[in-house]
Design an enzyme around this catalytic site. Structure first.
Site, PDB file in Angstrom:
ATOM      1  N   GLU A  84      14.119   7.327  -0.033  1.00 51.89           N
ATOM      2  CA  GLU A  84      14.684   6.722   1.174  1.00 51.89           C
ATOM      3  C   GLU A  84      16.062   6.114   0.914  1.00 51.89           C
ATOM      4  O   GLU A  84      16.981   6.257   1.730  1.00 51.89           O
ATOM      5  CB  GLU A  84      13.744   5.652   1.735  1.00 51.89           C
ATOM      6  CG  GLU A  84      12.487   6.200   2.395  1.00 51.89           C
ATOM      7  CD  GLU A  84      11.418   6.664   1.421  1.00 51.89           C
ATOM      8  OE1 GLU A  84      10.502   7.388   1.850  1.00 51.89           O
ATOM      9  OE2 GLU A  84      11.506   6.292   0.227  1.00 51.89           O
TER      10      GLU A  84
ATOM     11  N   SER B  69      13.158   7.125  -6.820  1.00 50.46           N
ATOM     12  CA  SER B  69      11.864   6.564  -6.399  1.00 50.46           C
ATOM     13  C   SER B  69      11.984   5.461  -5.352  1.00 50.46           C
ATOM     14  O   SER B  69      10.980   5.061  -4.755  1.00 50.46           O
ATOM     15  CB  SER B  69      11.118   6.006  -7.605  1.00 50.46           C
ATOM     16  OG  SER B  69      11.893   5.013  -8.245  1.00 50.46           O
ATOM     17  N   TYR B  70      13.179   4.938  -5.101  1.00 48.61           N
ATOM     18  CA  TYR B  70      13.345   3.856  -4.112  1.00 48.61           C
ATOM     19  C   TYR B  70      13.199   4.432  -2.706  1.00 48.61           C
ATOM     20  O   TYR B  70      13.892   5.374  -2.361  1.00 48.61           O
ATOM     21  CB  TYR B  70      14.725   3.210  -4.223  1.00 48.61           C
ATOM     22  CG  TYR B  70      15.066   2.529  -5.517  1.00 48.61           C
ATOM     23  CD1 TYR B  70      14.098   2.222  -6.475  1.00 48.61           C
ATOM     24  CD2 TYR B  70      16.381   2.182  -5.812  1.00 48.61           C
ATOM     25  CE1 TYR B  70      14.438   1.592  -7.668  1.00 48.61           C
ATOM     26  CE2 TYR B  70      16.724   1.547  -7.002  1.00 48.61           C
ATOM     27  CZ  TYR B  70      15.756   1.260  -7.920  1.00 48.61           C
ATOM     28  OH  TYR B  70      16.102   0.645  -9.102  1.00 48.61           O
ATOM     29  N   SER B  71      12.316   3.950  -1.832  1.00 46.74           N
ATOM     30  CA  SER B  71      11.383   2.865  -2.082  1.00 46.74           C
ATOM     31  C   SER B  71       9.975   3.372  -1.810  1.00 46.74           C
ATOM     32  O   SER B  71       9.383   3.095  -0.777  1.00 46.74           O
ATOM     33  CB  SER B  71      11.718   1.681  -1.165  1.00 46.74           C
ATOM     34  OG  SER B  71      11.936   2.166   0.177  1.00 46.74           O
TER      35      SER B  71
END
Length: 314
Positions: free
Chosen positions: A65, A53-55
């Site tokens: 990413e 899930s970052y970012s």
């Protein structure tokens, strides 16, 4: 050369500081991220922590990413076998939750972004209590058996659900959590100490704490009367308003001075010395921030110093 630490019951061996990848693609662009990763590994570091899930919270980003940048760096440096890559599942906008189908689909997406054939340590990022532990562990076990994942871990999970998961793994002979990623630092002890830490200790889990520096507060840059600009400044600055925050800073200042070390190094050294902790996680958005983090590998606090910090943070 800093000796590596065994990660729980797994066959992974890691540097005593995990480099947080949450800033890659957020407050550190690709070139800066490469420079930070280069400097960390040049100093002997081998443990990089990220999540699918970052970012995703950044305007214009969609999630992944950080993994993409790490994957490009691994490809450019040709050093995949030298680095332990940890990532997480449950929070990517396209792969939310911990159903078996989602865990497996998200893992494949992470592998593609990372440009690799295996994830060294795969965490459930946030537990989803509506999904039975049997389904979660079953899916993770399939990934391990397929060779896509080497070891599994849990983050943001209750002591009860962690115990239930471990018991199921043991009973059925399936993959078993080797690591736990709790929220834990000098100004947030009740988020881990107590029953959760006790479960980790009994089960031989390696704790890899996040928010190890309390969003920057434990670097010492937040002081009365000063203004700090940054993405996490508001959250970190609130600790200045607490008696505990001020006591912790005072103790850190004294001990840091006696060791001729940065405040952040001392805060990480306290954390690294706590029962069950294998490697705190800390991120650097510039190369200049790294030495204070890497110093945890070389600083050993005395029992008296550890006691002073523990008392100040009570």
């Amino acid at each position: 050369m800093t000796s590596l630490r065994k990660l729980g019951s797994s066959d992974l061996e890691v540097f005593p500081l995990a480099l947080g990848g949450n800033v890659f693609g957020w407050t550190a662009d690709e070139a800066t991220s490469f420079a930070v990763l280069d400097a960390y590994t040049a100093a002997g570091g081998n443990f990089v922590d990220t999540a699918d899930s970052y970012s995703s919270w950044v305007d214009g980003n969609s999630g992944g990413e950080s993994e993409t940048i790490i994957g490009k760096w691994l490809a450019a440096r040709g050093n995949r076998d030298d680095v332990v890559i940890a990532t997480k599942v449950s929070q990517h906008p396209d792969f939310p939750g911990l159903t078996a189908a989602n865990i497996k689909a998200a893992a494949d997406a992470s592998l593609k972004r990372l440009g690799t054939d295996r994830i060294d340590l795969y965490y459930t990022h946030f537990d989803k209590t509506e999904v039975p532990v049997e389904e979660i562990i079953g899916a993770l076990d399939e990934l391990v058996k397929a060779g896509k994942v080497r070891a599994i871990g849990a983050s943001n999970i209750s002591a009860a659900r962690l115990s239930e998961s471990l018991a199921f793994s043991d009973r059925e002979g399936l993959a078993r959590y080797a690591a736990l990623q709790p929220h834990y630092n000098l100004v947030s002890r009740d988020t881990y100490e107590g029953e959760l830490q006790a479960v980790a200790s009994r089960a031989g889990l390696a704790a890899v704490p996040y928010y190890a520096l309390a969003s920057g507060f434990l670097t010492g840059k937040y002081r009365p009367g000063t203004t700090v600009e940054g993405a996490r400044a508001a959250g970190a600055g609130k600790h200045l308003d607490t008696d505990r925050g001020r006591k912790v800073l005072a103790a850190l200042d004294e001990i840091a001075e006696s060791h001729a070390a940065p405040v952040a190094t001392i805060a990480l050294a306290w954390l690294a010395a706590q029962p069950t902790v294998t490697a705190p996680i800390a991120s650097a958005r510039t190369v200049e921030q790294l030495p204070a983090l890497l110093g945890v590998a070389d600083v050993t606090l005395t029992e008296e110093e550890l006691g002073r910090l523990t008392e100040a943070s009570a």
